[in-house]
Design a protein around this motif. Sequence first.
Motif, mmCIF file in Angstrom:
data_model
loop_
_atom_site.group_PDB
_atom_site.id
_atom_site.type_symbol
_atom_site.label_atom_id
_atom_site.label_comp_id
_atom_site.label_asym_id
_atom_site.label_seq_id
_atom_site.Cartn_x
_atom_site.Cartn_y
_atom_site.Cartn_z
ATOM 1 N N GLU A 47 0.927 -1.527 -0.003
ATOM 2 C CA GLU A 47 0.116 0.056 -0.218
ATOM 3 C C GLU A 47 0.866 1.253 0.252
ATOM 4 O O GLU A 47 0.581 2.249 -0.593
ATOM 5 C CB GLU A 47 -0.865 0.020 1.089
ATOM 6 N N MET A 93 -6.100 10.509 5.087
ATOM 7 C CA MET A 93 -6.109 9.435 5.904
ATOM 8 C C MET A 93 -7.596 8.846 5.959
ATOM 9 O O MET A 93 -7.778 7.753 6.694
ATOM 10 C CB MET A 93 -5.477 9.653 7.098
ATOM 11 N N GLN A 94 -8.350 9.794 5.715
ATOM 12 C CA GLN A 94 -10.153 9.118 6.088
ATOM 13 C C GLN A 94 -10.318 8.149 5.132
ATOM 14 O O GLN A 94 -10.032 8.240 3.999
ATOM 15 C CB GLN A 94 -10.889 10.494 5.670
ATOM 16 N N PRO A 95 -11.087 6.973 5.514
ATOM 17 C CA PRO A 95 -11.263 5.862 4.765
ATOM 18 C C PRO A 95 -12.174 6.305 3.633
ATOM 19 O O PRO A 95 -12.916 7.052 3.470
ATOM 20 C CB PRO A 95 -12.134 5.064 5.745
ATOM 21 N N MET A 108 -8.517 3.309 0.215
ATOM 22 C CA MET A 108 -8.368 2.584 1.764
ATOM 23 C C MET A 108 -6.780 2.303 2.194
ATOM 24 O O MET A 108 -6.529 1.729 3.008
ATOM 25 C CB MET A 108 -9.077 1.255 1.420
ATOM 26 N N PHE A 110 -4.150 4.317 3.451
ATOM 27 C CA PHE A 110 -3.944 4.524 4.697
ATOM 28 C C PHE A 110 -4.357 3.561 5.821
ATOM 29 O O PHE A 110 -3.934 3.278 6.681
ATOM 30 C CB PHE A 110 -4.079 6.013 5.106
ATOM 31 N N THR A 111 -5.875 3.448 5.697
ATOM 32 C CA THR A 111 -6.938 2.566 6.574
ATOM 33 C C THR A 111 -5.977 1.180 6.636
ATOM 34 O O THR A 111 -5.922 0.540 7.786
ATOM 35 C CB THR A 111 -8.112 2.382 6.073
ATOM 36 N N VAL A 112 -5.816 0.615 5.463
ATOM 37 C CA VAL A 112 -5.013 -0.647 5.326
ATOM 38 C C VAL A 112 -3.695 -0.680 6.300
ATOM 39 O O VAL A 112 -3.567 -1.567 7.185
ATOM 40 C CB VAL A 112 -4.838 -1.183 4.005
ATOM 41 N N GLU A 114 -2.938 1.323 8.631
ATOM 42 C CA GLU A 114 -3.191 1.503 10.077
ATOM 43 C C GLU A 114 -3.642 0.018 10.691
ATOM 44 O O GLU A 114 -3.225 -0.017 11.813
ATOM 45 C CB GLU A 114 -4.131 2.704 10.215
ATOM 46 N N THR A 115 -4.435 -0.681 9.853
ATOM 47 C CA THR A 115 -4.980 -1.658 10.512
ATOM 48 C C THR A 115 -3.633 -2.944 10.536
ATOM 49 O O THR A 115 -3.916 -3.588 11.741
ATOM 50 C CB THR A 115 -6.130 -2.156 9.573
#
Length: 142
Positions: A47, A93-95, A108, A110-112, A114-115
Amino acid sequence: MYDNSMKIEFISKSQNESFARVSVAAFVSQLDPTLDELTDVKTAVSEAVTNSIIHGYENKEGIVKIEASIKGRELILIVEDNGIGIENIDMAMQPLYTSKPELERSGMGFTVMETFMDSLQVESEKNKGTRLIMKKVFNSLS
């Protein structure tokens, strides 16, 4: 001081995303990670590198740098480019947010990251580039 570290850099071509992912995975293998832990790191690297190529350099040629360091059971991973930078990090960074909706991106990335990683720090300056600092502690036993 780190127990071990490595640096690689490569041209921002999409073909090099898999090279980056496998290189970091090989480096992390010294921690004897579980398959899930290894997959998490590979996904986060994928990512981050894809973001550098598509958003940072807008599919133009540039250099993507990766630095990976191990301290104890913790991986510190830095992915950096000298691309266009991120104008609004909070928004980016917002989903589901994407700056390239015409490319049908999911927004997605940054969300990935962070997860799958324990922490993600984003540093960016417009027209100077972006630096992602991700950390993950490996719970598997060697």
